[in-house]
Each structure stands twice: as C-alpha cells, then as structure tokens.
Scaffold this motif. Structure first.
Motif, short mmCIF file in Angstrom:
data_model
loop_
_atom_site.label_atom_id
_atom_site.label_comp_id
_atom_site.label_asym_id
_atom_site.label_seq_id
_atom_site.Cartn_x
_atom_site.Cartn_y
_atom_site.Cartn_z
N GLY A 320 0.79 -1.22 0.00
CA GLY A 320 0.00 0.00 0.00
C GLY A 320 0.82 1.26 0.00
N SER A 321 2.10 1.18 0.35
CA SER A 321 2.93 2.37 0.39
C SER A 321 4.10 2.30 -0.59
CB SER A 321 3.47 2.57 1.82
OG SER A 321 4.08 1.40 2.30
N VAL A 322 4.04 1.35 -1.54
CA VAL A 322 5.11 1.23 -2.54
C VAL A 322 5.20 2.51 -3.36
CG1 VAL A 322 5.65 0.13 -4.74
CG2 VAL A 322 5.19 -1.27 -2.74
N GLN A 323 6.42 3.01 -3.52
CA GLN A 323 6.65 4.23 -4.30
C GLN A 323 7.42 3.97 -5.58
OE1 GLN A 323 8.30 5.56 -0.53
NE2 GLN A 323 7.35 7.55 -0.86
N VAL A 324 8.10 2.84 -5.64
CA VAL A 324 8.85 2.50 -6.85
C VAL A 324 8.83 0.99 -7.05
CG1 VAL A 324 11.05 2.43 -5.59
CG2 VAL A 324 11.07 2.73 -8.07
N ILE A 325 8.65 0.56 -8.30
CA ILE A 325 8.70 -0.85 -8.64
C ILE A 325 9.91 -1.06 -9.54
CG2 ILE A 325 7.55 -2.79 -9.76
CD1 ILE A 325 4.89 -1.43 -9.20
N CYS A 326 10.90 -1.79 -9.05
CA CYS A 326 12.08 -2.14 -9.84
C CYS A 326 11.77 -3.47 -10.52
CB CYS A 326 13.31 -2.25 -8.95
SG CYS A 326 13.70 -0.73 -8.06
N SER A 327 11.47 -3.40 -11.80
CA SER A 327 10.96 -4.59 -12.48
C SER A 327 11.99 -5.20 -13.41
CB SER A 327 9.71 -4.22 -13.29
OG SER A 327 9.24 -5.33 -14.00
N ASP A 328 12.15 -6.50 -13.28
CA ASP A 328 12.94 -7.25 -14.25
C ASP A 328 12.21 -7.21 -15.59
OD1 ASP A 328 15.05 -9.08 -15.04
OD2 ASP A 328 13.51 -10.61 -15.09
N LYS A 329 12.95 -7.18 -16.69
CA LYS A 329 12.31 -7.09 -18.01
C LYS A 329 11.84 -8.44 -18.50
CE LYS A 329 14.75 -6.94 -21.83
NZ LYS A 329 14.21 -8.07 -22.62
N THR A 330 12.78 -9.37 -18.63
CA THR A 330 12.48 -10.63 -19.28
C THR A 330 11.52 -11.46 -18.46
OG1 THR A 330 14.68 -10.60 -20.27
CG2 THR A 330 13.49 -12.68 -20.31
N GLY A 331 10.39 -11.80 -19.06
CA GLY A 331 9.41 -12.65 -18.41
C GLY A 331 8.49 -11.93 -17.46
N THR A 332 8.78 -10.67 -17.17
CA THR A 332 7.95 -9.90 -16.25
C THR A 332 7.20 -8.82 -17.02
OG1 THR A 332 9.61 -10.28 -14.54
CG2 THR A 332 7.95 -8.58 -14.11
N LEU A 333 7.94 -7.92 -17.62
CA LEU A 333 7.33 -6.91 -18.49
C LEU A 333 7.18 -7.44 -19.92
CD1 LEU A 333 9.34 -3.87 -17.17
CD2 LEU A 333 6.88 -4.19 -16.90
N THR A 334 8.02 -8.41 -20.26
CA THR A 334 7.95 -9.01 -21.59
C THR A 334 7.47 -10.45 -21.48
OG1 THR A 334 10.24 -9.78 -21.54
CG2 THR A 334 9.85 -7.55 -22.37
N GLN A 335 7.30 -11.10 -22.64
CA GLN A 335 6.69 -12.42 -22.67
C GLN A 335 7.70 -13.57 -22.55
OE1 GLN A 335 4.00 -12.71 -26.07
NE2 GLN A 335 3.45 -10.56 -25.86
N ASN A 336 8.99 -13.23 -22.45
CA ASN A 336 10.04 -14.25 -22.30
C ASN A 336 10.09 -15.20 -23.49
OD1 ASN A 336 12.23 -15.39 -21.01
ND2 ASN A 336 10.99 -16.82 -19.82
N ARG A 337 9.85 -14.68 -24.66
CA ARG A 337 9.99 -15.48 -25.88
C ARG A 337 10.25 -14.53 -27.05
NH1 ARG A 337 5.42 -15.41 -29.06
NH2 ARG A 337 3.54 -14.52 -28.11
N MET A 338 11.14 -14.95 -27.94
CA MET A 338 11.43 -14.14 -29.11
C MET A 338 10.28 -14.24 -30.11
SD MET A 338 14.30 -12.77 -28.34
CE MET A 338 14.89 -12.08 -29.89
N THR A 339 9.95 -13.11 -30.70
CA THR A 339 8.85 -13.06 -31.66
C THR A 339 9.28 -12.24 -32.87
OG1 THR A 339 7.24 -13.13 -29.86
CG2 THR A 339 6.43 -12.40 -32.00
N VAL A 340 9.01 -12.77 -34.07
CA VAL A 340 9.36 -12.05 -35.29
C VAL A 340 8.52 -10.78 -35.39
CG1 VAL A 340 9.28 -12.13 -37.81
CG2 VAL A 340 10.11 -14.11 -36.51
N GLN A 341 9.19 -9.67 -35.71
CA GLN A 341 8.50 -8.40 -35.86
C GLN A 341 8.39 -8.00 -37.34
OE1 GLN A 341 7.28 -6.38 -32.91
NE2 GLN A 341 7.37 -8.55 -32.41
N LYS A 342 9.46 -7.47 -37.87
CA LYS A 342 9.44 -7.02 -39.27
C LYS A 342 10.45 -7.80 -40.10
CE LYS A 342 7.73 -2.35 -38.42
NZ LYS A 342 7.92 -0.90 -38.67
N ILE A 343 10.12 -7.94 -41.38
CA ILE A 343 11.04 -8.60 -42.31
C ILE A 343 11.30 -7.64 -43.47
CG2 ILE A 343 10.24 -10.89 -41.65
CD1 ILE A 343 9.29 -9.76 -45.06
N TRP A 344 12.50 -7.79 -44.06
CA TRP A 344 12.84 -6.98 -45.24
C TRP A 344 13.28 -7.94 -46.34
CZ3 TRP A 344 16.95 -6.53 -48.46
CH2 TRP A 344 16.96 -5.46 -49.35
N ALA A 345 12.65 -7.82 -47.48
CA ALA A 345 13.03 -8.61 -48.65
C ALA A 345 12.48 -7.90 -49.88
CB ALA A 345 12.47 -10.04 -48.56
#
Length: 870
Positions: A320-345
């Motif tokens: 109830g009194s948290v002022q800052v959240i130090c968040s790990d990225k991988t698997g927490t804010l992200t989905q912990n899996r590589m995903t194709v975004q854009k392709i160039w050809a």
C-alpha cells in the motif's frame, strides 16, 4: 597469484586441479568430497521454536501485562491473572507460528544441486548424484542436462547453454573451449566456463569442475541472500514506535495514579495496586497485534483470489505504500519469448505476418528461416524446443502453415557448419529443386560483406553500393527500435559435399528478419496505472541498453528526459552520484545481482518503499532485499519464489497494481481498526483516572477490560478490516512511509471520541452507585463502556457519516455488533457467568440507561459528520 580458470588453457586447468584426462580416481574423489564437503549450498542460521517463543515476550507492553498479572494474583484476583496469562501465551504462539512460515530461499537454492551428473572416474563413465561431484571431476554435458557445478570447458561440440536462471536472459549462450586472454571479464563473456544452475539446450561438451557448493556463481548468490537484511515495514515501525511510547506513558500514569490513591485518597496499597492494574489493562490494546495479523490475513485471501499470492503478511501493508517498482524485463514486463516483428526482402519492409509467398525473395526468406535452424515445436504442448531465436523462425513458418519436420524431410540437410560466435554464421546444405543449395543466417555485417548479389522479385541482381547502403539503413532503423536483426543468404553449389569455411562467400543476399522479446500487452496499462497512483516503474535487465530502452519506451517506462545506464556505468558511479541521478534513471541494462541490490538499496536510502519483480535465481537477493519482493508464479524459479514476499500466479504485471490497491485499502482498514481500539481504550483510561482522582472505587475490574479488549472489541475491529476499498484510492500518491500513523488528526479523534465514551461510562457508574453501591456501579460502567464501543465500530468505518457509507455497505460490521451485544447479554444475564465476570444483577430501568448512554457518543459523532458533510 593464480589466474582465473577461464584465463587458463584446458591443459593448464587440468594441471592446476591435479586431474588427468581420464578423470579423478575413486580415492581422489572420496578425499576431495571429505575436503570440500558435499556439493550443496550452506544453510542459514535456524532458531529453535523455544527461542522464537521466548522472543515474543521481549516487548515492553508484554512486560507491563506480566507485572499486572502478578499484582492481580497477589491481590487475590485469580480470574484476571489467568485471563492475562492466557492472552500472553496465545499471542506468543501466534508469533511463533508466523516465524516458522518464513522464507526457505536457501533450501531451494540447495535443491538445485540435486540432479545427477555424468562423470569420468578411473577412466570410466559413471553417473553420480549432483551433491557428490567434486572439484577436478570431468563432467560430460548433453542437451537437456542441468549443470550441477561450475566448470572449465575442455571440449565443445556446438554447445549452447541457457543461463536465464543466473542472468535473467532467455537467449542461449554459446560456449567454447577457447581460452580468453587478458583481464577478468563479466559473467556473460566467460564463454569457456559453464555455471551451476544452467541448462544445456544444444550440443555437448566435457568440462572439468572448478567449483562446487558455495564456491559457485549460484553460491555467490546464496551468500548475497545470507548477507541481505530485510527491513521493517512502515506499519511495523509505526506500531513499534507507538508501543514504546505507550508503554512509557502507561508506566508513568500508573505510578502517578498509585501514588495519588495512597497518599491523597488514603487508599490501601492493595486497592491502589488494583487501580494501577486496571489502568494498565485498560491502556494496553491486548488484541492489537492479533487484529492487525487477522486483517492482513484477510487481505491476503482477497489478493489470492486476484492471482497475487502473499507469502508474508507484512507485504500486504508494504504494497500500500510502494513508491517505486524495480521490475525485471524478461518474463515480467515481456513475454520471455522471441517473436518475429518485421522482415525486409525485395526492397520492402513489412510485418512478418504480411509475407507475400508469391514473391520469390520473401518465399526464399521463409524457406531459409525454417531449414537453416534446429528448433522444433512440441506437438502436444505447442511449446518451442531449442534456441529461442530459432523457435521464433519456426513459429513464423507455422503461421504460414509450413510444418518444419515435414518441410525439412522434403529438403534433407546434407551438411552443415554450426554457428560460431567468431564467424557469427550458421550454414546448412540442402537438396532443392534447383540442386544443392547452401543456406546461411547470421550477423548482417558479416553476411552483407560476403554477398555479391541480391535476390529480388524479378530475379537475382548485382549487389551495388546503393543497394548495400539501403540494407544497412534498414538494419540501423530496426536496431534503434531494439530489434534483433538476422540476415539470410543463399548460394548454389555444384554438388553435395562436406562444407568448409571457404564455402561461406559469394552469396546472394535474400533478406532480413527482426525479432524481439515483446512486451506483455497488459504491462502498458499497468505501468500507466502505477504512474497515476504516483508509483515509479524502473526496468532492470541483463539485456543490451538499446534493446531495453526501446522496450521501456513501448511500455511507457522510459520518457523524455529519462536516463538509461548499463552495469559498467553503474559500477563507475559513487553512491552520491547514483543518488543524484536515481530519480531520472528509468532503465538499468547489463546488470549483475549485486547491481540489483544496490539499485533497490539506493531507493530505500531515499526513504522510498521499493518493490522488486523477478523470476530468475539472479533476482533472488534483490527480491529479498526489497520491501516487497514479487516473483513470477509460472516462469519463476523456485529460488525466486521462496525469496519473494509475493508471487504472481498469472505472471501478470497488472496484478501488482491490483495488489497495490488492496494494500492501500488494507492499510486504511488497519488504521481505522487501530483508531477504534485506541479510542475505546482511551475512554476506559480516562474513566479510571477520573475515579482515582475523585476517590471513587475502581470502575472496572481487570477481567471486565480484558473481556472488552479481547472479545467485544475484536469483532468490530476485524469487521473494519473487511471494509471494501474506497473509490479514489489509486488516485492518491503513496503515503509517506516515515509519516507516523498517530498523526494529529488521529490523536485528536482518539482523545475526543474516547472522552465521550469515558464520560457516559462514568455517568452510568454514578447512576449505579446511587441505586445499588459499588458492585452495581461497576457493572453499569462496564456494560455502558462495552456497548458504547460496539456502537463506535460504525463510526470508525470511515470519515463520512454512516448514511453515506451505507449501513449495509459492510455487512460484517452488523454481524460484529450483533455478536458483541449477544456476548454482553450472556455476561449480564447468565447466572453462571456473574461470578466469573464480577457483575451485579440489573433491572429494566438500569438497562435502558445503559443503552441510551452507550448510543449517545455515536449519535453526536454522526450528527457532526452529517452537518459537516452538508
């Protein structure tokens, strides 16, 4: 001075460890097991249940109650003595039980050493329990093995190791036997070392064990956890501070009342002592710690229904009194899996799902992606098996209904050159309709330099400087957005044969595929809601700074004017420099476990309540150091779960925001419950002091006050803990953790409301004194005080009138009131209880006086709120 093992050649490493290529002898292994001990992590210091139970009696308020019980016993009041000691023992048992529900982080760390290992001993290959592996053992590693000790790679065949449990990053790391010359380098660059707790995902190797147990990287994390001290929550600090001050005030007032009774009123010593005992019992809120525990426990049940599993009750209030959240990225804010975004050809940059298979270049790009990889998909679970990057490529093929095993059987692999970090390429030779074709994927700078032609929708064209510059521009734009870019090329060969490194040239460049570990969709909303609530979210990751910053921008963590620093920059900062830049740093990249603890500590140094999220072994020390450690329930390691105070059952970052709302609501409810308990106790204190000064008999027996404090007061206090969250709680900024709960408004309410309750109790006392003597007076004062406090429970539901709160808004308060009235009726009208509670019979008129007087304070308080509201 001995060089680090990763700076030694394989031969030097074996010599240093005193082992031959055939491994240790059985006798050597036994001697080293005795010398180094089992391959386990050290256990933390454990207290006996008796020692923990004894610690529960160290509180000064408890000492006062013990003294009061002894005085009550010598004065002949056995009932009060027994009740007081029963209360003390019950509270001690509850505290002991809570202690033994504490974290088991080191046990989980130790358990990671349990798997077996394949070792060479006496020149023979054998399998031994992981805790029997010793320094000098030669261990064989294969795909799927969990590495049980730290070791130096002797030979490697395309070995890839997932070190996410240590580094937090999902991408497998290639290992080789080449010695790294020069100064000691970071963990991620020790490519000729394998570390305990890592998982072999591809290839095989042999390694010689250089460290076991606490001498491993995993052991270093365990040491950090042992050294890490947890902080008290703001509520604990407030209650400790309040208890200390209250104890001093009680002792002073009791001493004054005793002296006044003896020397001013001429009262006997025993009678004066009974006044002092009554005052002490009236002043000490015996049920306070139990009520707080119960309210917190109910908060945990509510959170569990919302996928936030609370392991430590104190974490509810801290949230109830948290002022800052130090968040790990991988698997927490992200989905912990590589995903194709854009392709160039063929000169076109498009999303991966928009591939035009009718276009020769784009179709060739997908073909190479599937064939020039080793990843597969589990038919039952649908999960990818293999390197995360290659899994993403196979998933891209699946999107276009290209079944990798079937497609690979149609175009069998004839030869290959495995990926190598020096070449930065992987090549495979396949049978195709156009004959043997060499397919290669890898770093764009390497592959582009080796390409002489470019595949387009109209056929193969020469690779001109202009075309090369266009490809480099596209790569730069993709990289700046935090995307990992792979280049793909092909080359026809005249015949099927074994490949050599000289074959990796004269390519026809086909295209680019970019990918990323994408943010969780709910993370964006959760970060925005946290910001609205005045909570800062900071990303901490082992990833590259550019990639981490790009993800942070997408999620809303990194904004204009914010800073991103990496581990090296952080290492070079003094504490003073870090403190100065801390409010502006939104992203920490390439950090170690020590860095994570330092970041959390820096926020705590500023007086902030810090939460830390994570899922890997490397996160465990920081999870323990944080005021609220939050582990992932699905992807998190057992170590991180045991180190955390809260576990997200759905791995959903948004669940943290819900937990913060509940935490704020719980704190508000606890504050209301404390105000209820203290204001009621204040009424009793003022009544006892007045009776002493006026030379009257004791208005309440100790057993009366204990009955009120433990039974009739506890029920409304618990009901207050069930009060639903008020609208607008998340629009407020986090409360100041250093601000005292006993601020001026609360103290004024406690004294003012307590004064009204005390006055009506003494009016009832005088009525009873006039109609039947001291026994009836005490009975009427006790009954009025009890009923007035039950009515007062409705006042403490909030600061608004009961008409705005709604009488049925919290049905538990109605149930508590009804049960309390019933208990009081039992005491007053059941003959068997009259002797135990020292009450006298009352008639109808006296009962009416009790009800009217008890309701009067609540009536006045509610009228004032109605007037103020209008």
């Amino acid at each position: 001075m001995q060089k680090p093992y990763f700076n030694l050649s394989p031969k030097e490493t074996l010599e240093q460890l005193g082992v031959t290529a055939g491994g240790l002898t059985g006798q050597q292994a036994a001697q080293r097991l005795e010398q180094y001990g089992p391959n386990r992590l050290a256990e933390g210091e454990k207290k006996s249940w008796l020692a923990v139970f004894a610690e529960q009696f160290k509180d000064l308020l408890v000492a006062i109650l013990i003294v009061a019980a002894i005085i009550s016993m010598f004065s002949g009041n056995l009932e009060s003595t027994l009740v007081i000691f029963a209360v003390l023992i019950l509270n001690a048992v509850l505290g002991t039980v809570q202690y033994f529900k504490a974290e088991k982080s080191l046990e989980s760390l130790k358990a990671m050493s349990a798997p077996s290992a394949k070792v060479l001993r006496d020149g023979q290959r054998m399998e031994v329990p992981g805790d029997q592996v010793v320094p000098g053992d030669i261990v064989e590693l294969e795909a799927g093995d969990l590495i049980v000790a730290d070791g130096r790679i002797l030979n490697s065949w395309s070995l890839k190791v997932n070190e996410s449990s240590l580094t937090g990053e999902s991408e497998a790391v290639e290992k080789s036997r080449d010695a790294i010359e020069g100064a000691e380098v970071a963990l991620g660059d020790q490519k000729n070392m394998a570390f305990s707790g890592s998982l072999v995902t591809y290839g095989r190797a042999t390694m010689v064990v250089t460290g076991t147990g606490m001498d491993t990287q995993l052991g270093r994390i365990a040491s950090l956890m042992n050294e890490t001290q947890q902080r008290k929550t703001p509520l604990q600090k407030n209650l400790d501070d309040f208890s200390g001050k209250l104890a001093v005030v009680i002792m002073v007032i009791c001493a004054v009342v005793f002296l006044l009774s003896v020397f001013r009123n001429g009262m006997g010593v025993l009678d004066a002592l009974m006044f002092a005992v009554a005052l002490a019992v009236a002043a000490i809120p015996e049920a306070l710690s139990s009520i707080v525990t119960i309210v917190l426990a109910m908060g945990t049940q509510k959170m569990a229904r919302q996928n936030a599993i609370i392991k430590e009750l104190k974490a509810v209030e801290s949230l109830g009194s948290v002022q800052v959240i130090c968040s790990d990225k991988t698997g927490t804010l992200t989905q912990n899996r590589m995903t194709v975004q854009k392709i160039w050809a063929d000169g076109t940059l498009t999303p991966g799902t928009d591939l035009e298979l009718a276009n020769d270049a784009q179709r060739a790009l997908l073909k190479i992606a599937v064939l020039d990889s080793d990843a597969t998909m589990n038919a039952e679970s649908g999960a990818g098996v293999g390197d995360p990057t290659e899994v993403a490529l196979v998933q891209l093929g699946n999107y276009f209904y290209v079944d990798a095993p079937v497609y690979r059987s149609q175009h069998p692999r004839l030869a290959e050159l495995a990926f190598d970090s020096d070449r930065k390429l992987m090549s495979t030779l396949h049978n195709t309709d156009d004959g043997p074709m060499l397919y290669t994927k890898g770093a764009i700078d390497v592959l582009l330099d080796r390409s002489t032609h470019l595949l387009t929708g109209d056929g193969v064209v020469p690779m001109t400087p202009e075309r090369r510059a266009e490809i480099e521009k596209v790569n730069r734009e993709l990289s700046e957005n935090g995307l990992r870019v792979l280049a793909f090329a092909q080359r026809p060969l005249p015949e099927a044969r074994l490949l050599t490194l000289e074959d990796e040239q004269d390519y026809t460049f086909v295209g680019l595929i970019s990918m990323i570990d994408p943010p969780r969709p709910e993370s964006v909303k959760a970060v925005a809601e946290a910001k609205k609530a005045g909570i800062r979210t900071v990303m901490i990751t082992g990833d590259h700074k550019v990639t981490a910053t790009a993800i942070a921008k997408q999620i809303g963590i990194f904004e204009e004017g914010d800073l991103a620093v990496d581990g090296v920059e952080l290492e070079n900062m003094s504490d003073a420099e870090l403190d100065e830049k801390l409010p502006h740093i939104a992203v920490y990249a390439r950090v170690s476990p020590e860095h994570k603890i330092r970041i959390v500590t820096a926020w705590q140094r500023r007086g902030c309540i810090a939460a830390m999220t994570g899922d890997g072994v490397n996160d465990a020390p920081a999870l323990k150091k944080a005021d609220v450690g939050v582990a992932m329930g699905i992807t998190g390691t057992e170590v991180s779960k045991d180190a955390a105070a809260m576990i997200l059952a759905d791995d959903n970052f948004a669940t943290i925001v819900k937990a913060v709302l509940n935490g704020r609501s719980v704190y508000a409810n606890i504050r209301n419950a404390i105000q209820f308990l203290l204001s009621g106790n204040m009424g009793a204190i003022l009544a006892v002091i007045y009776a002493s000064l006026a030379g009257l008999s004791v208005p309440f027996q100790p057993v009366h006050l204990l009955f009120i404090n433990l039974l009739t007061d506890s029920l409304p206090a618990i009901a207050l803990g069930m009060e639903p969250a008020r609208p607008g709680l998340m629009d407020q900024k986090p409360r100041d953790p250093n601000a005292s709960m006993m601020d001026k408004p609360m103290l004024s309410h406690v004294f003012g409301q307590g004064l009204m309750i005390g006055v009506v109790a003494m009016i009832a006392f005088y009525i009873g004194l006039a109609q039947g003597g001291a026994a009836l007076a005490s009975t009427m004062a006790f009954s009025t005080l009890t009923l007035a406090r039950l009515f007062h429970g409705f006042n403490c539901r909030g600061t608004e009138s009961i008409f705005r709160l709604g009488l049925s808004g919290n049905p538990y308060s109605l149930m508590a009131f009804g049960t309390g009235v019933l208990l009081l009726a039992f005491v007053l009208f059941v003959p068997a209880l009259e002797g135990l509670f020292l009450v006298a019979p009352i008639n109808g008129f006296q009962l009416l006086c009790i009800v009217v007087l008890a309701f009067l304070p609540t009536l006045l308080i509610q009228l004032s709120r109605v007037i103020r509201g209008k």
